[in-house]
Motif scaffolding. Structure first.
Motif, PDB file in Angstrom:
ATOM      1  N   SER A   1       0.822  -1.215   0.000  1.00  0.00           N
ATOM      2  CA  SER A   1       0.000   0.000   0.000  1.00  0.00           C
ATOM      3  C   SER A   1       0.856   1.266   0.000  1.00  0.00           C
ATOM      4  O   SER A   1       0.556   2.224  -0.701  1.00  0.00           O
ATOM      5  CB  SER A   1      -0.919  -0.016   1.215  1.00  0.00           C
ATOM      6  OG  SER A   1      -1.675   1.156   1.267  1.00  0.00           O
ATOM      7  N   SER A   2       1.943   1.278   0.798  1.00  0.00           N
ATOM      8  CA  SER A   2       2.799   2.467   0.842  1.00  0.00           C
ATOM      9  C   SER A   2       3.526   2.654  -0.488  1.00  0.00           C
ATOM     10  O   SER A   2       3.714   3.779  -0.945  1.00  0.00           O
ATOM     11  CB  SER A   2       3.800   2.380   1.991  1.00  0.00           C
ATOM     12  OG  SER A   2       4.710   1.327   1.788  1.00  0.00           O
ATOM     13  N   SER A   3       3.909   1.562  -1.112  1.00  0.00           N
ATOM     14  CA  SER A   3       4.565   1.645  -2.413  1.00  0.00           C
ATOM     15  C   SER A   3       3.598   2.166  -3.479  1.00  0.00           C
ATOM     16  O   SER A   3       3.966   3.000  -4.306  1.00  0.00           O
ATOM     17  CB  SER A   3       5.091   0.270  -2.812  1.00  0.00           C
ATOM     18  OG  SER A   3       5.676   0.305  -4.078  1.00  0.00           O
ATOM     19  N   GLU A   4       2.370   1.695  -3.442  1.00  0.00           N
ATOM     20  CA  GLU A   4       1.358   2.177  -4.381  1.00  0.00           C
ATOM     21  C   GLU A   4       1.063   3.649  -4.163  1.00  0.00           C
ATOM     22  O   GLU A   4       0.918   4.412  -5.116  1.00  0.00           O
ATOM     23  CB  GLU A   4       0.074   1.359  -4.235  1.00  0.00           C
ATOM     24  CG  GLU A   4       0.189  -0.052  -4.757  1.00  0.00           C
ATOM     25  CD  GLU A   4      -1.032  -0.899  -4.453  1.00  0.00           C
ATOM     26  OE1 GLU A   4      -1.922  -0.449  -3.670  1.00  0.00           O
ATOM     27  OE2 GLU A   4      -1.102  -2.009  -4.980  1.00  0.00           O
ATOM     28  N   SER A   5       1.005   4.050  -2.909  1.00  0.00           N
ATOM     29  CA  SER A   5       0.747   5.453  -2.578  1.00  0.00           C
ATOM     30  C   SER A   5       1.885   6.341  -3.071  1.00  0.00           C
ATOM     31  O   SER A   5       1.645   7.405  -3.641  1.00  0.00           O
ATOM     32  CB  SER A   5       0.578   5.592  -1.068  1.00  0.00           C
ATOM     33  OG  SER A   5       0.404   6.928  -0.711  1.00  0.00           O
ATOM     34  N   ARG A   6       3.128   5.895  -2.854  1.00  0.00           N
ATOM     35  CA  ARG A   6       4.297   6.664  -3.301  1.00  0.00           C
ATOM     36  C   ARG A   6       4.306   6.764  -4.822  1.00  0.00           C
ATOM     37  O   ARG A   6       4.565   7.825  -5.387  1.00  0.00           O
ATOM     38  CB  ARG A   6       5.568   5.998  -2.781  1.00  0.00           C
ATOM     39  CG  ARG A   6       6.811   6.785  -3.037  1.00  0.00           C
ATOM     40  CD  ARG A   6       8.061   6.218  -2.362  1.00  0.00           C
ATOM     41  NE  ARG A   6       8.283   4.820  -2.668  1.00  0.00           N
ATOM     42  CZ  ARG A   6       8.244   3.823  -1.771  1.00  0.00           C
ATOM     43  NH1 ARG A   6       7.975   4.076  -0.505  1.00  0.00           N
ATOM     44  NH2 ARG A   6       8.470   2.580  -2.132  1.00  0.00           N
ATOM     45  N   GLN A   7       3.986   5.664  -5.492  1.00  0.00           N
ATOM     46  CA  GLN A   7       3.952   5.664  -6.952  1.00  0.00           C
ATOM     47  C   GLN A   7       2.851   6.588  -7.475  1.00  0.00           C
ATOM     48  O   GLN A   7       3.068   7.346  -8.419  1.00  0.00           O
ATOM     49  CB  GLN A   7       3.745   4.252  -7.475  1.00  0.00           C
ATOM     50  CG  GLN A   7       3.848   4.153  -8.975  1.00  0.00           C
ATOM     51  CD  GLN A   7       3.703   2.721  -9.468  1.00  0.00           C
ATOM     52  OE1 GLN A   7       3.053   1.902  -8.838  1.00  0.00           O
ATOM     53  NE2 GLN A   7       4.326   2.436 -10.590  1.00  0.00           N
ATOM     54  N   ALA A   8       1.684   6.566  -6.850  1.00  0.00           N
ATOM     55  CA  ALA A   8       0.584   7.435  -7.265  1.00  0.00           C
ATOM     56  C   ALA A   8       0.954   8.906  -7.081  1.00  0.00           C
ATOM     57  O   ALA A   8       0.652   9.745  -7.934  1.00  0.00           O
ATOM     58  CB  ALA A   8      -0.677   7.101  -6.475  1.00  0.00           C
ATOM     59  N   ARG A   9       1.631   9.222  -5.992  1.00  0.00           N
ATOM     60  CA  ARG A   9       2.064  10.604  -5.719  1.00  0.00           C
ATOM     61  C   ARG A   9       3.076  11.055  -6.780  1.00  0.00           C
ATOM     62  O   ARG A   9       3.002  12.167  -7.291  1.00  0.00           O
ATOM     63  CB  ARG A   9       2.656  10.684  -4.313  1.00  0.00           C
ATOM     64  CG  ARG A   9       2.859  12.063  -3.792  1.00  0.00           C
ATOM     65  CD  ARG A   9       3.214  12.110  -2.302  1.00  0.00           C
ATOM     66  NE  ARG A   9       4.212  11.156  -1.868  1.00  0.00           N
ATOM     67  CZ  ARG A   9       3.978  10.075  -1.104  1.00  0.00           C
ATOM     68  NH1 ARG A   9       2.760   9.816  -0.671  1.00  0.00           N
ATOM     69  NH2 ARG A   9       4.944   9.262  -0.750  1.00  0.00           N
ATOM     70  N   MET A  10       4.019  10.179  -7.128  1.00  0.00           N
ATOM     71  CA  MET A  10       5.014  10.524  -8.130  1.00  0.00           C
ATOM     72  C   MET A  10       4.362  10.724  -9.495  1.00  0.00           C
ATOM     73  O   MET A  10       4.678  11.685 -10.207  1.00  0.00           O
ATOM     74  CB  MET A  10       6.085   9.438  -8.235  1.00  0.00           C
ATOM     75  CG  MET A  10       7.207   9.816  -9.171  1.00  0.00           C
ATOM     76  SD  MET A  10       8.641   8.762  -9.055  1.00  0.00           S
ATOM     77  CE  MET A  10       8.162   7.419 -10.113  1.00  0.00           C
ATOM     78  N   ILE A  11       3.427   9.875  -9.840  1.00  0.00           N
ATOM     79  CA  ILE A  11       2.724  10.017 -11.120  1.00  0.00           C
ATOM     80  C   ILE A  11       1.973  11.337 -11.165  1.00  0.00           C
ATOM     81  O   ILE A  11       2.013  12.048 -12.173  1.00  0.00           O
ATOM     82  CB  ILE A  11       1.785   8.822 -11.365  1.00  0.00           C
ATOM     83  CG1 ILE A  11       2.623   7.562 -11.660  1.00  0.00           C
ATOM     84  CG2 ILE A  11       0.811   9.104 -12.499  1.00  0.00           C
ATOM     85  CD1 ILE A  11       1.830   6.277 -11.659  1.00  0.00           C
ATOM     86  N   GLU A  12       1.325  11.699 -10.083  1.00  0.00           N
ATOM     87  CA  GLU A  12       0.586  12.969 -10.044  1.00  0.00           C
ATOM     88  C   GLU A  12       1.530  14.159 -10.189  1.00  0.00           C
ATOM     89  O   GLU A  12       1.243  15.107 -10.916  1.00  0.00           O
ATOM     90  CB  GLU A  12      -0.235  13.081  -8.760  1.00  0.00           C
ATOM     91  CG  GLU A  12      -1.065  14.343  -8.675  1.00  0.00           C
ATOM     92  CD  GLU A  12      -2.033  14.532  -9.855  1.00  0.00           C
ATOM     93  OE1 GLU A  12      -2.303  15.700 -10.201  1.00  0.00           O
ATOM     94  OE2 GLU A  12      -2.506  13.542 -10.448  1.00  0.00           O
ATOM     95  N   GLU A  13       2.686  14.117  -9.505  1.00  0.00           N
ATOM     96  CA  GLU A  13       3.671  15.200  -9.647  1.00  0.00           C
ATOM     97  C   GLU A  13       4.160  15.311 -11.084  1.00  0.00           C
ATOM     98  O   GLU A  13       4.314  16.412 -11.613  1.00  0.00           O
ATOM     99  CB  GLU A  13       4.867  14.944  -8.730  1.00  0.00           C
ATOM    100  CG  GLU A  13       4.624  15.255  -7.282  1.00  0.00           C
ATOM    101  CD  GLU A  13       5.899  15.066  -6.467  1.00  0.00           C
ATOM    102  OE1 GLU A  13       6.944  15.631  -6.861  1.00  0.00           O
ATOM    103  OE2 GLU A  13       5.842  14.356  -5.456  1.00  0.00           O
ATOM    104  N   LEU A  14       4.418  14.169 -11.696  1.00  0.00           N
ATOM    105  CA  LEU A  14       4.885  14.180 -13.084  1.00  0.00           C
ATOM    106  C   LEU A  14       3.807  14.702 -14.025  1.00  0.00           C
ATOM    107  O   LEU A  14       4.112  15.420 -14.981  1.00  0.00           O
ATOM    108  CB  LEU A  14       5.348  12.784 -13.503  1.00  0.00           C
ATOM    109  CG  LEU A  14       6.643  12.321 -12.842  1.00  0.00           C
ATOM    110  CD1 LEU A  14       6.904  10.852 -13.152  1.00  0.00           C
ATOM    111  CD2 LEU A  14       7.820  13.177 -13.284  1.00  0.00           C
ATOM    112  N   ARG A  15       2.544  14.376 -13.770  1.00  0.00           N
ATOM    113  CA  ARG A  15       1.447  14.894 -14.583  1.00  0.00           C
ATOM    114  C   ARG A  15       1.408  16.418 -14.519  1.00  0.00           C
ATOM    115  O   ARG A  15       1.281  17.090 -15.530  1.00  0.00           O
ATOM    116  CB  ARG A  15       0.108  14.318 -14.118  1.00  0.00           C
ATOM    117  CG  ARG A  15      -0.133  12.879 -14.491  1.00  0.00           C
ATOM    118  CD  ARG A  15      -1.464  12.373 -13.943  1.00  0.00           C
ATOM    119  NE  ARG A  15      -2.582  13.253 -14.237  1.00  0.00           N
ATOM    120  CZ  ARG A  15      -3.274  13.232 -15.380  1.00  0.00           C
ATOM    121  NH1 ARG A  15      -2.972  12.380 -16.314  1.00  0.00           N
ATOM    122  NH2 ARG A  15      -4.283  14.061 -15.548  1.00  0.00           N
ATOM    123  N   VAL A  16       1.511  16.968 -13.310  1.00  0.00           N
ATOM    124  CA  VAL A  16       1.499  18.428 -13.127  1.00  0.00           C
ATOM    125  C   VAL A  16       2.685  19.047 -13.866  1.00  0.00           C
ATOM    126  O   VAL A  16       2.540  20.058 -14.563  1.00  0.00           O
ATOM    127  CB  VAL A  16       1.523  18.793 -11.626  1.00  0.00           C
ATOM    128  CG1 VAL A  16       1.772  20.279 -11.419  1.00  0.00           C
ATOM    129  CG2 VAL A  16       0.227  18.360 -10.953  1.00  0.00           C
TER     130      VAL A  16
END
Length: 88
Positions: free
Chosen positions: A3-18
């Protein structure tokens, strides 16, 4: 995947999208970032110098405590510089 790995990956993807949206809406960011990276290439603490100057001169903000997306952006800048150098 945990779950923490998925959360970190989702956060990184969102930052990259922005980030990608900023670059696409303001194309001078990529050019300016590359100019700054070239300026500090090979210097001690080049990543810190690059991050500070990009933050000061573009709408991209790289905080003192880098996220995974910030680190990836700096790595990509170096890779592009290496690719440029290989062409010559």
């Amino acid at each position: 995947m945990s779950s923490s790995s998925e959360s970190r990956q989702a956060r990184m993807i969102e930052e990259l999208r922005v980030f990608i949206k900023k670059v696409m809406s303001e194309p001078t960011i990529a050019v300016k970032s590359m100019e700054i990276a070239r300026k500090y290439k090979g210097q001690p603490n080049s990543d810190e110098l690059i991050a500070r100057e990009i933050s000061a001169n573009t709408t991209i903000r790289i905080p003192e405590n880098w996220s995974e997306a910030d680190k990836m952006f700096l790595e990509i800048l170096h890779e592009v510089l290496d690719d440029e150098e290989a062409l010559y």
